[in-house]
Design an enzyme around this catalytic site. Sequence first.
Site, mmCIF file in Angstrom:
data_model
loop_
_atom_site.group_PDB
_atom_site.id
_atom_site.type_symbol
_atom_site.label_atom_id
_atom_site.label_comp_id
_atom_site.label_asym_id
_atom_site.label_seq_id
_atom_site.Cartn_x
_atom_site.Cartn_y
_atom_site.Cartn_z
ATOM 1 N N GLU A 102 34.931 34.327 27.376
ATOM 2 C CA GLU A 102 35.008 34.052 28.824
ATOM 3 C C GLU A 102 34.472 35.239 29.625
ATOM 4 O O GLU A 102 33.754 35.079 30.611
ATOM 5 C CB GLU A 102 36.467 33.768 29.201
ATOM 6 N N ASP B 299 39.821 35.019 40.573
ATOM 7 C CA ASP B 299 41.266 34.941 40.767
ATOM 8 C C ASP B 299 41.985 36.250 41.123
ATOM 9 O O ASP B 299 42.532 36.389 42.195
ATOM 10 C CB ASP B 299 41.913 34.365 39.515
HETATM 11 C C1 DGY Z 1 43.286 29.487 36.445
HETATM 12 O O1 DGY Z 1 44.168 28.657 36.331
HETATM 13 O O2 DGY Z 1 43.337 30.599 35.918
HETATM 14 C C2 DGY Z 1 42.070 29.148 37.159
HETATM 15 O O3 DGY Z 1 41.191 30.205 37.231
HETATM 16 C C3 DGY Z 1 42.313 28.559 38.508
HETATM 17 O O4 DGY Z 1 41.127 27.919 38.863
#
Ligand code: DGY
Length: 421
Positions: free
Chosen positions: A386, A154
Amino acid sequence: MSLKKQALDILALNDRGTYTIPTQGLYPHQWNWDSVFIALGIATYDSDRAWTEILSLLEGQWPDGMIPSIIFRSDEPGYFPGPDRWGDTPGAIASTGVSQPPVLATIVRQLTVGDQQRRKDVFDQMFAWHAWFHDKRGIDGLITNVHPWETGRDNCPEWDIGLDRMDVAPDLAPYTRQDNKHSDPRFRPTELQYDKYISIVQFGESIGWDQRRLTDEGPFLMGDPNLHFILLRANRDLLAMAKDIGKPPTVIAQIEAWIEAGLKAADRLWNPELEAFTAIDVRSGTFSPGFSNCSGLCFYADAGSVEQRSKTLAHLDRINADVNYMLPSWDPNDDAFEPQRYWCGPLWAQMNYLTSMGLREQGYAAHAMELRCGLIDAIEKSGFWECFDPMTGEGCVSRNFSWTAAIWLAWDNETQQQGAA
Ligand code: DGY
């Protein structure tokens, strides 16, 4: 409690019957590549349930072949942007309008050794998804992405060039972020990044998710080593399965052509200044300035020249000297490096898994082991987060994370089997 028991408990906690959520709170739906890695972990103790995870992901496929990044299987309101923001999507189940790295065929090949029937059952859907990537995201063989979410990475600083070139939509509808309610905001993307992410969603929705238009006319377009190398590798695994189950020569020839085009186009991701594979802003020709945790996927894809590979190994050595836990998601030499902010520095289980798999296959066992130990040491220190701070091994963003648990189980299983052999 043993790590194995903790990992099994996490997968049970996040199990929703036919699919598994990445983690409670932050990600309450089915995510594409998460589900595939999760299947790999579940397969260590329940091959039928693992297969159900794969089949449930395929249920979200669009008629044009795309498998979306998120399948919205419940009315869970705690996630933004949910189905109302993505609008009408053509799949049988509400979803996002972008895809995610296609690790599916590679993991399916591992899960179906000796099981031609399962390969036959899912082959056409995997082929259709790969065709979708080439048709809808391909530019002269280079696989591009239209949204940082499509890359799965992201807020990696790789995307800053593309995001800086685009404006927030002047008519951006107001919205409320949910992610920062579930995790510490200092770990997550900034407000401006979010405005741009949602602007791209708004553009896609406004053109009825016409995927080729989204690529050609959308506000953001970058070439991505993650998508490019993962698809190239997935095509190799698809080819092996096509031969195994006796697919016709036309299908074999198509996959071979994709592989050839992918190998050729990999050079367009070679940043001559940094001497590494990086993202590129396709419209301006500008390269991203740093080594990321997908720069080393050339080994996994079996791509790159001898020189490119040796420069890549040198970068890995340089970075290994700078951090305590390999492999950071962003270059510690770059100003944008932030060891705890999501994709700006933390190490991620799935990227260590893929990169180390490639290194091991290509004969770099010691480099592969550094990545494996980096992740295992961080898990031993902090648990199944994560992602992890590469300097301290501290866990970041969300705990009880499914793919971290799944990958630990897959590696543990591999170690047990090697010990038994
Ligand atoms: C989020 O919403 O952070 C996700 O990574 C999008 O897939």
